[in-house]
Motif scaffolding. Structure first.
Motif, mmCIF file in Angstrom:
data_model
loop_
_atom_site.group_PDB
_atom_site.id
_atom_site.type_symbol
_atom_site.label_atom_id
_atom_site.label_comp_id
_atom_site.label_asym_id
_atom_site.label_seq_id
_atom_site.Cartn_x
_atom_site.Cartn_y
_atom_site.Cartn_z
ATOM 1 N N SER A 1 56.912 42.662 -70.304
ATOM 2 C CA SER A 1 56.920 43.255 -68.971
ATOM 3 C C SER A 1 58.043 42.644 -68.142
ATOM 4 C CB SER A 1 55.577 43.017 -68.268
ATOM 5 O OG SER A 1 55.422 41.641 -67.958
ATOM 6 N N GLU A 2 58.343 43.237 -67.012
ATOM 7 C CA GLU A 2 59.386 42.690 -66.145
ATOM 8 C C GLU A 2 59.014 41.299 -65.662
ATOM 9 O OE1 GLU A 2 62.060 41.414 -63.374
ATOM 10 O OE2 GLU A 2 59.952 41.715 -62.795
ATOM 11 N N SER A 3 57.734 41.081 -65.421
ATOM 12 C CA SER A 3 57.324 39.747 -64.957
ATOM 13 C C SER A 3 57.553 38.692 -66.028
ATOM 14 C CB SER A 3 55.858 39.753 -64.520
ATOM 15 O OG SER A 3 55.005 40.094 -65.599
ATOM 16 N N ASP A 4 57.550 39.085 -67.306
ATOM 17 C CA ASP A 4 57.804 38.131 -68.382
ATOM 18 C C ASP A 4 59.238 37.628 -68.364
ATOM 19 O OD1 ASP A 4 55.230 38.200 -69.591
ATOM 20 O OD2 ASP A 4 55.744 40.070 -70.615
ATOM 21 N N ILE A 5 60.194 38.513 -68.069
ATOM 22 C CA ILE A 5 61.597 38.099 -68.104
ATOM 23 C C ILE A 5 62.079 37.599 -66.739
ATOM 24 C CG2 ILE A 5 62.175 39.476 -70.118
ATOM 25 C CD1 ILE A 5 63.341 41.595 -68.286
ATOM 26 N N ALA A 6 61.304 37.842 -65.684
ATOM 27 C CA ALA A 6 61.385 37.075 -64.430
ATOM 28 C C ALA A 6 62.635 37.277 -63.586
ATOM 29 C CB ALA A 6 61.221 35.581 -64.730
ATOM 30 N N PHE A 7 63.328 38.375 -63.719
ATOM 31 C CA PHE A 7 64.510 38.574 -62.874
ATOM 32 C C PHE A 7 64.118 38.738 -61.406
ATOM 33 C CE2 PHE A 7 66.351 39.281 -66.972
ATOM 34 C CZ PHE A 7 67.669 38.893 -66.833
ATOM 35 N N ALA A 8 63.089 39.505 -61.122
ATOM 36 C CA ALA A 8 62.641 39.660 -59.735
ATOM 37 C C ALA A 8 62.109 38.346 -59.179
ATOM 38 C CB ALA A 8 61.578 40.750 -59.639
ATOM 39 N N ALA A 9 61.345 37.616 -59.989
ATOM 40 C CA ALA A 9 60.789 36.339 -59.531
ATOM 41 C C ALA A 9 61.898 35.345 -59.215
ATOM 42 C CB ALA A 9 59.853 35.768 -60.598
ATOM 43 N N GLN A 10 62.943 35.338 -60.033
ATOM 44 C CA GLN A 10 64.028 34.393 -59.787
ATOM 45 C C GLN A 10 64.797 34.760 -58.520
ATOM 46 O OE1 GLN A 10 66.834 33.889 -62.984
ATOM 47 N NE2 GLN A 10 67.498 31.906 -62.199
ATOM 48 N N ALA A 11 65.042 36.044 -58.326
ATOM 49 C CA ALA A 11 65.744 36.463 -57.111
ATOM 50 C C ALA A 11 64.929 36.115 -55.872
ATOM 51 C CB ALA A 11 66.023 37.966 -57.170
ATOM 52 N N SER A 12 63.619 36.305 -55.941
ATOM 53 C CA SER A 12 62.748 35.961 -54.820
ATOM 54 C C SER A 12 62.768 34.464 -54.551
ATOM 55 C CB SER A 12 61.321 36.428 -55.115
ATOM 56 O OG SER A 12 60.431 36.030 -54.094
ATOM 57 N N LEU A 13 62.744 33.674 -55.618
ATOM 58 C CA LEU A 13 62.789 32.227 -55.458
ATOM 59 C C LEU A 13 64.125 31.777 -54.875
ATOM 60 C CD1 LEU A 13 61.100 29.671 -55.978
ATOM 61 C CD2 LEU A 13 62.197 29.516 -58.214
ATOM 62 N N TYR A 14 65.206 32.406 -55.319
ATOM 63 C CA TYR A 14 66.517 32.071 -54.751
ATOM 64 C C TYR A 14 66.524 32.328 -53.242
ATOM 65 C CZ TYR A 14 71.491 31.929 -53.823
ATOM 66 O OH TYR A 14 72.718 31.615 -53.286
ATOM 67 N N ASP A 15 65.909 33.428 -52.821
ATOM 68 C CA ASP A 15 65.841 33.718 -51.386
ATOM 69 C C ASP A 15 65.084 32.630 -50.636
ATOM 70 O OD1 ASP A 15 67.265 36.068 -51.721
ATOM 71 O OD2 ASP A 15 65.486 37.351 -51.777
ATOM 72 N N ARG A 16 64.137 31.973 -51.288
ATOM 73 C CA ARG A 16 63.340 30.933 -50.638
ATOM 74 C C ARG A 16 64.050 29.584 -50.599
ATOM 75 N NH1 ARG A 16 57.485 30.841 -53.333
ATOM 76 N NH2 ARG A 16 57.058 29.441 -51.571
ATOM 77 N N VAL A 17 64.735 29.228 -51.700
ATOM 78 C CA VAL A 17 65.253 27.860 -51.804
ATOM 79 C C VAL A 17 66.775 27.774 -51.868
ATOM 80 C CG1 VAL A 17 63.145 27.097 -52.940
ATOM 81 C CG2 VAL A 17 65.111 27.777 -54.348
ATOM 82 N N GLY A 18 67.468 28.904 -52.125
ATOM 83 C CA GLY A 18 68.924 28.863 -52.254
ATOM 84 C C GLY A 18 69.358 28.037 -53.450
ATOM 85 N N GLY A 19 70.597 27.574 -53.411
ATOM 86 C CA GLY A 19 71.086 26.708 -54.468
ATOM 87 C C GLY A 19 72.296 27.261 -55.193
ATOM 88 N N LEU A 20 72.594 26.668 -56.325
ATOM 89 C CA LEU A 20 73.740 27.027 -57.153
ATOM 90 C C LEU A 20 73.297 27.973 -58.260
ATOM 91 C CD1 LEU A 20 75.162 23.406 -57.571
ATOM 92 C CD2 LEU A 20 75.964 25.150 -55.956
ATOM 93 N N VAL A 21 74.235 28.807 -58.709
ATOM 94 C CA VAL A 21 73.949 29.781 -59.765
ATOM 95 C C VAL A 21 74.978 29.617 -60.872
ATOM 96 C CG1 VAL A 21 73.705 32.228 -60.351
ATOM 97 C CG2 VAL A 21 73.010 31.412 -58.074
ATOM 98 N N ILE A 22 74.516 29.592 -62.111
ATOM 99 C CA ILE A 22 75.409 29.592 -63.269
ATOM 100 C C ILE A 22 75.022 30.749 -64.183
ATOM 101 C CG2 ILE A 22 75.986 28.422 -65.438
ATOM 102 C CD1 ILE A 22 76.019 25.805 -64.011
ATOM 103 N N ASP A 23 75.994 31.589 -64.498
ATOM 104 C CA ASP A 23 75.798 32.603 -65.531
ATOM 105 C C ASP A 23 76.035 31.904 -66.865
ATOM 106 O OD1 ASP A 23 76.145 34.712 -67.447
ATOM 107 O OD2 ASP A 23 76.504 36.089 -65.793
ATOM 108 N N THR A 24 75.047 31.931 -67.744
ATOM 109 C CA THR A 24 75.168 31.170 -68.978
ATOM 110 C C THR A 24 76.243 31.720 -69.913
ATOM 111 O OG1 THR A 24 73.310 32.416 -69.937
ATOM 112 C CG2 THR A 24 72.821 30.295 -68.872
ATOM 113 N N ALA A 25 76.696 32.945 -69.683
ATOM 114 C CA ALA A 25 77.847 33.445 -70.441
ATOM 115 C C ALA A 25 79.080 32.605 -70.113
ATOM 116 C CB ALA A 25 78.103 34.912 -70.128
ATOM 117 N N ASP A 26 79.248 32.249 -68.843
ATOM 118 C CA ASP A 26 80.362 31.392 -68.431
ATOM 119 C C ASP A 26 80.207 29.996 -69.009
ATOM 120 O OD1 ASP A 26 81.345 33.531 -66.901
ATOM 121 O OD2 ASP A 26 80.227 32.883 -65.129
ATOM 122 N N LEU A 27 78.977 29.525 -69.087
ATOM 123 C CA LEU A 27 78.714 28.209 -69.667
ATOM 124 C C LEU A 27 79.103 28.179 -71.137
ATOM 125 C CD1 LEU A 27 77.421 25.360 -69.416
ATOM 126 C CD2 LEU A 27 75.222 26.446 -69.895
#
Length: 229
Positions: free
Chosen positions: A119-145
């Motif tokens: 399900s979408e909740s399993d892969i957590a894209f919405a949950a992560q975006a919501s959490l980012y809105d709450r706490v902010g921070g740095l983002v790394i795309d693992t393809a770049d890593l």
């Protein structure tokens, strides 16, 4: 210093934990809210009973563990969807927040190889975006890593105010002592690794276009905030 690394599953989160775990000045923690998440939601995940027996299931007790000052520095690996809306988040105040993202086609293909009925909740894209809105921070795309681990890790270290340690680029195979009990199901590739894999190839075809289309807007928005080297 505490670095709280947030992601969904299959985002190189274990490899990043190993990279920091290979530094002599960091201790690491692996998904401390997993049992609390399962106990609260009642979800049936692989190794559910073993996970529930291996960790506290009270989110307040888990928060207290996460709040404890580290001996030197701490890198905590968290799944964004484990942080349910009613779980305390005050313990995370003052920490460095790091969000690891990966193209949803790659996440869906990788996660689907380990578990059916995604399900979408399993892969957590919405949950992560919501959490980012709450706490902010740095983002790394693992393809770049994966394209250039040394440069991306050096950039991250500079951003958080610590020196880059080349020890982050490799580690011993077989896992880390901090691995959660679920490692035997999920961490096969990570246990076989001794460093970051090279650049990824073309995006895989997926048979869940509904999941892909639901996740893409969240990934695109987070991608726009990703660190560049």
């Amino acid at each position: 210093m505490k670095i709280l690394a947030w992601s969904g599953p299959r985002n190189l989160s274990t490899a990043m934990m190993y990279a920091f775990g290979n530094r002599p000045d960091f201790e690491v923690m692996d998904e401390p809210f997993y049992a609390a998440y399962l106990a609260t939601t009642g979800l049936d995940h692989p190794m559910r009973d073993a996970i529930l027996a291996s960790q506290p299931t009270d989110p307040v007790a888990v928060a207290a563990l996460c709040r404890k000052p580290p001996k030197i520095h701490s890198y905590q690996k968290h799944m964004a969807h484990h942080m349910l809306p009613d779980f305390p988040l005050g313990w995370a105040s003052g920490a460095v927040h790091l969000h690891l993202i990966r193209h949803p086609a790659r996440v869906i293909a990788s996660y689907g190889a380990k578990r059916d009925d995604i399900s979408e909740s399993d892969i957590a894209f919405a949950a992560q975006a919501s959490l980012y809105d709450r706490v902010g921070g740095l983002v790394i795309d693992t393809a770049d890593l994966r394209d250039d681990p040394a440069k991306m890790l050096a950039k991250l270290c500079s951003e958080v105010g610590i020196s880059f340690d080349p020890a982050m680029l490799s580690w011993s195979g077989g896992g880390h002592s901090a691995d959660g009990i679920w490692a035997s199901h999920w961490y096969n590739a990570a246990h076989a690794s001794t460093g970051f894999a090279g650049p990824e190839g073309p995006l895989p075809a997926v048979d869940r276009d509904d999941l892909l289309q639901a996740a893409l807007p969240f990934y695109t928005a987070m991608k726009a905030r990703a660190l560049q080297v």
